[in-house]
Design a protein around this motif. Structure first.
Motif, mmCIF file in Angstrom:
data_model
loop_
_atom_site.group_PDB
_atom_site.id
_atom_site.type_symbol
_atom_site.label_atom_id
_atom_site.label_comp_id
_atom_site.label_asym_id
_atom_site.label_seq_id
_atom_site.Cartn_x
_atom_site.Cartn_y
_atom_site.Cartn_z
ATOM 1 N N LEU A 7 -34.966 -70.241 50.167
ATOM 2 C CA LEU A 7 -34.451 -71.499 50.702
ATOM 3 C C LEU A 7 -34.419 -72.609 49.661
ATOM 4 C CD1 LEU A 7 -36.003 -71.599 54.288
ATOM 5 C CD2 LEU A 7 -33.648 -71.133 53.630
ATOM 6 N N ASN A 8 -34.997 -72.382 48.491
ATOM 7 C CA ASN A 8 -34.898 -73.355 47.416
ATOM 8 C C ASN A 8 -33.528 -73.315 46.735
ATOM 9 O OD1 ASN A 8 -38.269 -72.652 46.763
ATOM 10 N ND2 ASN A 8 -37.524 -74.634 47.437
ATOM 11 N N LEU A 9 -32.787 -72.240 46.970
ATOM 12 C CA LEU A 9 -31.483 -72.068 46.325
ATOM 13 C C LEU A 9 -30.381 -72.656 47.195
ATOM 14 C CD1 LEU A 9 -31.904 -68.365 45.158
ATOM 15 C CD2 LEU A 9 -32.220 -70.438 43.797
ATOM 16 N N PRO A 10 -29.585 -73.576 46.691
ATOM 17 C CA PRO A 10 -28.505 -74.189 47.483
ATOM 18 C C PRO A 10 -27.519 -73.158 48.027
ATOM 19 C CG PRO A 10 -28.852 -75.386 45.429
ATOM 20 C CD PRO A 10 -29.671 -74.139 45.336
ATOM 21 N N GLU A 11 -27.253 -72.108 47.250
ATOM 22 C CA GLU A 11 -26.310 -71.089 47.709
ATOM 23 C C GLU A 11 -26.815 -70.385 48.964
ATOM 24 O OE1 GLU A 11 -27.673 -71.270 44.768
ATOM 25 O OE2 GLU A 11 -26.098 -71.587 43.260
ATOM 26 N N ILE A 12 -28.107 -70.116 49.025
ATOM 27 C CA ILE A 12 -28.684 -69.448 50.188
ATOM 28 C C ILE A 12 -28.647 -70.377 51.403
ATOM 29 C CG2 ILE A 12 -30.780 -68.423 51.162
ATOM 30 C CD1 ILE A 12 -29.440 -66.695 49.059
ATOM 31 N N ARG A 13 -28.977 -71.650 51.195
ATOM 32 C CA ARG A 13 -28.948 -72.608 52.306
ATOM 33 C C ARG A 13 -27.528 -72.758 52.858
ATOM 34 N NH1 ARG A 13 -32.505 -75.700 48.831
ATOM 35 N NH2 ARG A 13 -30.727 -77.039 48.243
ATOM 36 N N HIS A 36 -30.199 -81.820 53.174
ATOM 37 C CA HIS A 36 -29.124 -82.670 53.678
ATOM 38 C C HIS A 36 -27.811 -82.327 52.972
ATOM 39 C CE1 HIS A 36 -26.656 -86.311 54.124
ATOM 40 N NE2 HIS A 36 -27.342 -86.544 55.241
ATOM 41 N N ALA A 37 -27.871 -82.179 51.658
ATOM 42 C CA ALA A 37 -26.672 -81.866 50.885
ATOM 43 C C ALA A 37 -26.121 -80.478 51.197
ATOM 44 C CB ALA A 37 -26.980 -81.977 49.389
ATOM 45 N N SER A 38 -27.001 -79.537 51.519
ATOM 46 C CA SER A 38 -26.573 -78.153 51.776
ATOM 47 C C SER A 38 -26.009 -77.963 53.177
ATOM 48 C CB SER A 38 -27.746 -77.195 51.568
ATOM 49 O OG SER A 38 -28.184 -77.198 50.228
ATOM 50 N N PHE A 39 -26.596 -78.635 54.169
ATOM 51 C CA PHE A 39 -26.228 -78.374 55.567
ATOM 52 C C PHE A 39 -25.220 -79.374 56.134
ATOM 53 C CE2 PHE A 39 -30.302 -76.155 55.188
ATOM 54 C CZ PHE A 39 -29.993 -74.939 55.773
ATOM 55 N N LEU A 40 -25.023 -80.512 55.475
ATOM 56 C CA LEU A 40 -24.084 -81.505 55.993
ATOM 57 C C LEU A 40 -22.641 -81.001 56.049
ATOM 58 C CD1 LEU A 40 -23.974 -84.440 57.017
ATOM 59 C CD2 LEU A 40 -23.330 -85.107 54.688
ATOM 60 N N PRO A 41 -22.129 -80.291 55.026
ATOM 61 C CA PRO A 41 -20.753 -79.794 55.121
ATOM 62 C C PRO A 41 -20.527 -78.882 56.324
ATOM 63 C CG PRO A 41 -21.528 -79.668 52.854
ATOM 64 C CD PRO A 41 -22.721 -80.023 53.689
ATOM 65 N N ALA A 42 -21.489 -78.022 56.645
ATOM 66 C CA ALA A 42 -21.344 -77.129 57.797
ATOM 67 C C ALA A 42 -21.375 -77.905 59.108
ATOM 68 C CB ALA A 42 -22.450 -76.075 57.786
ATOM 69 N N LEU A 43 -22.179 -78.967 59.160
ATOM 70 C CA LEU A 43 -22.266 -79.790 60.372
ATOM 71 C C LEU A 43 -20.932 -80.451 60.689
ATOM 72 C CD1 LEU A 43 -24.049 -81.058 62.603
ATOM 73 C CD2 LEU A 43 -24.550 -82.907 61.000
ATOM 74 N N TRP A 44 -20.226 -80.889 59.647
ATOM 75 C CA TRP A 44 -18.961 -81.588 59.837
ATOM 76 C C TRP A 44 -17.750 -80.666 59.730
ATOM 77 C CZ3 TRP A 44 -17.610 -86.418 61.331
ATOM 78 C CH2 TRP A 44 -18.641 -87.338 61.481
#
Length: 470
Positions: A7-13, A36-44
């Motif tokens: 979960l430390n890897l942005p690609e995995i998140r 926040h940076a990893s999951f915000l695109p999926a949220l929107w």
């Protein structure tokens, strides 16, 4: 020094984000700045406001700040009216339902979309010049879905020009004034789904489908198709002539095609991955034509066939390694137990079968345990329906009680829907408590839990308290 975890890897998140629900995504973006940076695109990524109560969430400032994340947008019944002039630069899919004032404006602002789905109510129509604007702007469109839409005669020329660009065309409760001109050939069309088209006759609908030689998926649902024997004959003739040499998925809805007609159609299909002929006469001839396709078959729906399909079920379950959905009628529990091992136990997600138990009560426990044992191996099963399709008095089938072996189904952690309508059940509160505890993803249970109406009401209350519909 912190320990490195996946979960430390942005690609995995970012990958995990594609599997999470909206509420989970909202919680993830509050963990830390990196999350926040990893999951915000999926949220929107998908913006689908359902009511005016979500209007504050759609403030203009918020939309402008996040609009570049939006890939899929729904303008639903006036909710999005106040933001009709907002442009989403990376939008791919646009849905407009019940808001004719938005249609032309929003489409003109997003010429790069690849998918457009349009739905109107009975009292609304598509705005004037809509199809002309769409023809002039939507050059990247490959999918078009219409629900309840009327295409006037004056708009038909522009409408069919758009259809010539498509790979997918979905018509549901539509009224198209005229069929395509003789010169129009739908060479790019691979997926056509027609469900209740009022403007075109059955002959014109068949002509439309025949103009798409690259079809991979053909879905045809018409209310009167069951009584149009001549139309079924024509469909068979088109198929046997090799009109659709690449066809892999076939759904004929309410067609009353005979076993021989079905076998001729299936034998000409390139590679059968889906066959849904719910009311047709699926029989030995069609089964023989389908056997060479067993290694690729994903979906088989034959649950309302006028011929009994029970004798075919053990062979199908033992021969189709990639089967994901099977809907049939009645199968003898003893045949399931004696049959070969199911090769689809890992792939099966939807199973709808009525397991008929032996008349001798002494054989019931053996059959009950045997069927539960087979079902317990289907660990990815999401829908299990053992309802009886025949009306009348309740019939004895699988007994969903712990003392009858229900605990064997504890491995089915993915179950979401369970059905046992028209079957005799004698469940008690302990059985319901076990289901709630062990089937954590179940959201709907259909059937009568007990002949005692009072007990049934109590068990319904237990399910409802756990957020499960009945």
């Amino acid at each position: 020094m912190s320990t490195l975890t996946p979960l430390n890897l942005p690609e995995i998140r970012s990958l995990l984000a594609t599997y999470l629900r909206r509420g989970d995504l909202a919680r993830c973006i509050r963990v830390c700045m990196a999350w926040h940076a990893s999951f915000l695109p999926a949220l929107w990524s998908t913006l689908y406001p359902k009511s005016m109560s979500e209007q504050p969430y759609l403030s203009r400032a918020v939309l402008l700040r996040h609009r570049h994340y939006v890939r899929h947008l729904a303008c639903n019944r006036g909710v999005f009216r106040y933001h009709a002039d907002t442009q989403f630069p990376n939008l791919q899919t646009l849905l407009i339902f019940g808001d004719q004032l938005l249609s032309t404006t929003v489409v003109a602002l997003h010429p790069h979309i690849s998918s457009l789905k349009l739905g109107v109510t009975a009292s609304q129509c598509v705005p004037p010049l809509f199809w002309r604007v769409a023809t002039a702007t939507l050059h990247n469109l490959v999918e078009l879905g219409l629900v309840g839409v009327q295409v006037a005669k004056v708009d038909c020329a522009d409408f069919w020009k758009i259809c010539a660009r498509l790979k997918t065309l979905i018509l549901q409760k539509t009224t198209i004034a005229e069929g395509p001109p003789a010169a129009v050939i739908l060479l790019k069309l691979q997926d056509i789904q027609i469900s209740t088209e009022y403007g075109l006759s059955h002959d014109r609908q068949l002509d439309l489908m025949a103009r798409a030689p690259q079809l991979i998926h053909l879905c045809w649902h018409c209310p009167t198709l069951s009584i149009c024997i001549a139309i079924t004959d024509q469909l068979t003739q088109y198929s046997t002539r090799g009109t659709w040499p690449h066809l892999q998925r076939l759904d004929l809805g309410r067609s009353m095609a005979s076993d021989t007609q079905l076998s001729l159609i299936v034998s000409k299909m390139y590679c059968v991955t889906e066959l849904s002929v719910m009311t047709a006469r699926f029989g030995l001839f069609c089964l023989a034509a389908l056997r060479p396709h067993f290694p690729w078959l994903n979906i088989l729906h034959i649950s309302k066939s006028l011929h009994s399909t029970g004798e075919f079920i053990p062979e199908i379950l033992a021969s189709c390694p990639h089967l994901e959905s099977l809907k049939a009628d009645t199968v003898l529990a003893l045949e399931i137990i004696k049959g070969r091992r199911w090769v689809c136990q890992r792939s099966l997600k939807v199973l709808s079968l009525f397991f008929q138990m032996a008349l001798k009560q002494s054989a019931a426990p053996y059959e009950q345990q045997g069927v539960f044992e087979r079902l317990s191996e289907c660990i990815n099963l999401r829908q299990l329906n053992v309802s009886c399709q025949i009306g009348g008095p309740l019939r004895r089938s699988l007994d969903f009680r712990l003392k009858k072996g229900l605990a064997k189904l504890g491995r089915l952690k993915q179950l979401e829907v369970v059905g046992f309508s028209n079957t005799l059940q004698e469940m008690d509160s302990e059985d319901v408590a076990w289901m709630i505890k062990n089937w954590v993803n179940v959201n709907f249970v259909r059937g009568t839990f007990n002949e005692d109406f009072g007990k049934t009401l109590d068990m319904q209350a237990m399910f409802h308290a756990a957020g499960i519909k009945t």
